[in-house]
Motif scaffolding. Structure first.
Motif, PDB file in Angstrom:
ATOM      1  N   GLY A  44       0.819  -1.210   0.000  1.00  0.00           N
ATOM      2  CA  GLY A  44       0.000   0.000   0.000  1.00  0.00           C
ATOM      3  C   GLY A  44       0.852   1.260   0.000  1.00  0.00           C
ATOM      4  N   ARG A  45       0.432   2.225   0.806  1.00  0.00           N
ATOM      5  CA  ARG A  45       1.105   3.522   0.808  1.00  0.00           C
ATOM      6  C   ARG A  45       2.529   3.476   1.334  1.00  0.00           C
ATOM      7  NH1 ARG A  45      -3.682   7.535   2.889  1.00  0.00           N
ATOM      8  NH2 ARG A  45      -5.169   6.985   1.262  1.00  0.00           N
ATOM      9  N   ILE A  47       4.799   1.659   0.279  1.00  0.00           N
ATOM     10  CA  ILE A  47       5.715   1.288  -0.800  1.00  0.00           C
ATOM     11  C   ILE A  47       6.741   2.386  -1.041  1.00  0.00           C
ATOM     12  CG2 ILE A  47       5.816   0.965  -3.311  1.00  0.00           C
ATOM     13  CD1 ILE A  47       3.324  -0.790  -3.091  1.00  0.00           C
ATOM     14  N   THR A  48       6.276   3.639  -1.065  1.00  0.00           N
ATOM     15  CA  THR A  48       7.190   4.763  -1.258  1.00  0.00           C
ATOM     16  C   THR A  48       8.260   4.786  -0.168  1.00  0.00           C
ATOM     17  OG1 THR A  48       5.412   6.044  -2.251  1.00  0.00           O
ATOM     18  CG2 THR A  48       7.316   7.271  -1.472  1.00  0.00           C
ATOM     19  N   VAL A  51      11.046   2.252  -0.699  1.00  0.00           N
ATOM     20  CA  VAL A  51      12.031   2.730  -1.672  1.00  0.00           C
ATOM     21  C   VAL A  51      12.952   3.761  -1.013  1.00  0.00           C
ATOM     22  CG1 VAL A  51      12.356   3.896  -3.891  1.00  0.00           C
ATOM     23  CG2 VAL A  51      10.489   2.266  -3.612  1.00  0.00           C
ATOM     24  N   ASP A  52      12.373   4.641  -0.195  1.00  0.00           N
ATOM     25  CA  ASP A  52      13.171   5.637   0.529  1.00  0.00           C
ATOM     26  C   ASP A  52      14.211   4.961   1.427  1.00  0.00           C
ATOM     27  OD1 ASP A  52      11.757   7.724  -0.610  1.00  0.00           O
ATOM     28  OD2 ASP A  52      10.411   8.007   1.094  1.00  0.00           O
ATOM     29  N   ILE A  73       7.557  -6.333  -7.642  1.00  0.00           N
ATOM     30  CA  ILE A  73       6.266  -5.781  -7.253  1.00  0.00           C
ATOM     31  C   ILE A  73       5.201  -6.837  -7.466  1.00  0.00           C
ATOM     32  CG2 ILE A  73       6.953  -3.398  -7.736  1.00  0.00           C
ATOM     33  CD1 ILE A  73       5.355  -3.502 -10.284  1.00  0.00           C
ATOM     34  N   GLY A  74       4.131  -6.732  -6.700  1.00  0.00           N
ATOM     35  CA  GLY A  74       3.050  -7.703  -6.795  1.00  0.00           C
ATOM     36  C   GLY A  74       1.802  -7.139  -6.175  1.00  0.00           C
ATOM     37  N   SER A  75       0.829  -8.002  -5.942  1.00  0.00           N
ATOM     38  CA  SER A  75      -0.350  -7.542  -5.214  1.00  0.00           C
ATOM     39  C   SER A  75      -0.906  -8.662  -4.366  1.00  0.00           C
ATOM     40  CB  SER A  75      -1.409  -6.987  -6.166  1.00  0.00           C
ATOM     41  OG  SER A  75      -1.846  -7.980  -7.034  1.00  0.00           O
ATOM     42  N   SER A  89      -1.242  -3.339  -3.534  1.00  0.00           N
ATOM     43  CA  SER A  89       0.054  -3.541  -4.186  1.00  0.00           C
ATOM     44  C   SER A  89       1.145  -3.776  -3.149  1.00  0.00           C
ATOM     45  CB  SER A  89       0.421  -2.326  -5.042  1.00  0.00           C
ATOM     46  OG  SER A  89      -0.513  -2.165  -6.078  1.00  0.00           O
ATOM     47  N   ILE A  91       5.650  -4.448  -2.560  1.00  0.00           N
ATOM     48  CA  ILE A  91       6.999  -4.343  -3.117  1.00  0.00           C
ATOM     49  C   ILE A  91       7.970  -5.105  -2.223  1.00  0.00           C
ATOM     50  CG2 ILE A  91       7.740  -2.213  -1.926  1.00  0.00           C
ATOM     51  CD1 ILE A  91       8.944  -1.312  -4.668  1.00  0.00           C
ATOM     52  N   VAL A  93      12.183  -5.185  -1.884  1.00  0.00           N
ATOM     53  CA  VAL A  93      13.484  -4.673  -2.345  1.00  0.00           C
ATOM     54  C   VAL A  93      14.585  -5.427  -1.621  1.00  0.00           C
ATOM     55  CG1 VAL A  93      14.947  -2.629  -2.601  1.00  0.00           C
ATOM     56  CG2 VAL A  93      12.462  -2.387  -2.661  1.00  0.00           C
TER      57      VAL A  93
ATOM     58  N   ILE B  47       5.062   6.908  -6.177  1.00  0.00           N
ATOM     59  CA  ILE B  47       5.655   5.586  -6.407  1.00  0.00           C
ATOM     60  C   ILE B  47       4.625   4.487  -6.171  1.00  0.00           C
ATOM     61  CG2 ILE B  47       7.305   3.924  -5.424  1.00  0.00           C
ATOM     62  CD1 ILE B  47       9.324   6.215  -5.241  1.00  0.00           C
ATOM     63  N   THR B  48       3.874   4.607  -5.079  1.00  0.00           N
ATOM     64  CA  THR B  48       2.836   3.618  -4.779  1.00  0.00           C
ATOM     65  C   THR B  48       1.829   3.521  -5.923  1.00  0.00           C
ATOM     66  OG1 THR B  48       3.057   4.096  -2.432  1.00  0.00           O
ATOM     67  CG2 THR B  48       1.049   2.989  -3.112  1.00  0.00           C
ATOM     68  N   GLN B  55       0.085  -3.047 -11.583  1.00  0.00           N
ATOM     69  CA  GLN B  55      -0.642  -4.221 -11.103  1.00  0.00           C
ATOM     70  C   GLN B  55      -2.035  -4.322 -11.714  1.00  0.00           C
ATOM     71  OE1 GLN B  55       0.403  -6.853  -9.167  1.00  0.00           O
ATOM     72  NE2 GLN B  55       2.354  -5.919  -9.656  1.00  0.00           N
ATOM     73  N   SER B  89      13.010   9.757  -4.044  1.00  0.00           N
ATOM     74  CA  SER B  89      13.109   8.405  -4.600  1.00  0.00           C
ATOM     75  C   SER B  89      12.316   8.300  -5.899  1.00  0.00           C
ATOM     76  CB  SER B  89      12.579   7.383  -3.599  1.00  0.00           C
ATOM     77  OG  SER B  89      13.377   7.368  -2.449  1.00  0.00           O
TER      78      SER B  89
END
Lengths: 97, 97
Positions: A44-45, A47-48, A51-52, A73-75, A89, A91, A93, B47-48, B55, B89
């Protein structure tokens, strides 16, 4: 033996939530001291934020030589409180030393 | 010839912003009708949404056979309005038919 392997796999993952970003950066760095590879997961949110976290580790700690491996990535299907089924969604990494 | 190649590369990318999610899903699907591969790009909080767009295309339109290729994360240095330099990011998700 099997339970030991399972413990290893669990500690190999960092699940990103709502805590301050540096909490997860520190947790990932601690894991990377013990394990060659750590997987940062979020959905969800968040994810950003995942990455950070990965970017902070690779860019700011660049001289130690951490690097990003595969990014997936997936869901997932989750059941919300009102009983409806929703897709969220995800992720993953991979960060290695 | 060179400018033509550049135009192609530009239309090959979908940059995710603040519009409704389905706007980007539709834009990506239109591009995929013309190009074999489309790159969905986003930075910061979008990004999200980039992951969501990818997806939706892969899961809901699964029978058409779109698939996710490489997923790259990175960071960019941007100058904010107060003159400070910040890192943001980024993500690039490749979708192919």
């Amino acid at each position: 033996m099997a339970s030991n392997a399972e413990t290893r796999r669990t500690t190999n993952e960092i699940l990103i939530g709502k805590k301050p970003l540096m909490t997860y950066v520190t947790a990932t760095l601690v894991q990377l001291a013990n394990e060659p590879t750590v997987v940062i997961k979020a959905r969800g949110r968040s994810i950003t934020r995942a990455v950070d976290v990965a970017q902070i580790i690779v860019k700011r700690m660049g001289n130690i030589g951490y690097k990003i491996g595969s990014v997936k990535i997936g869901s997932e299907t989750i059941q919300s409180e009102d009983g409806k089924v929703r897709n969220v969604s995800t992720i993953e990494v991979q960060v290695s030393r």
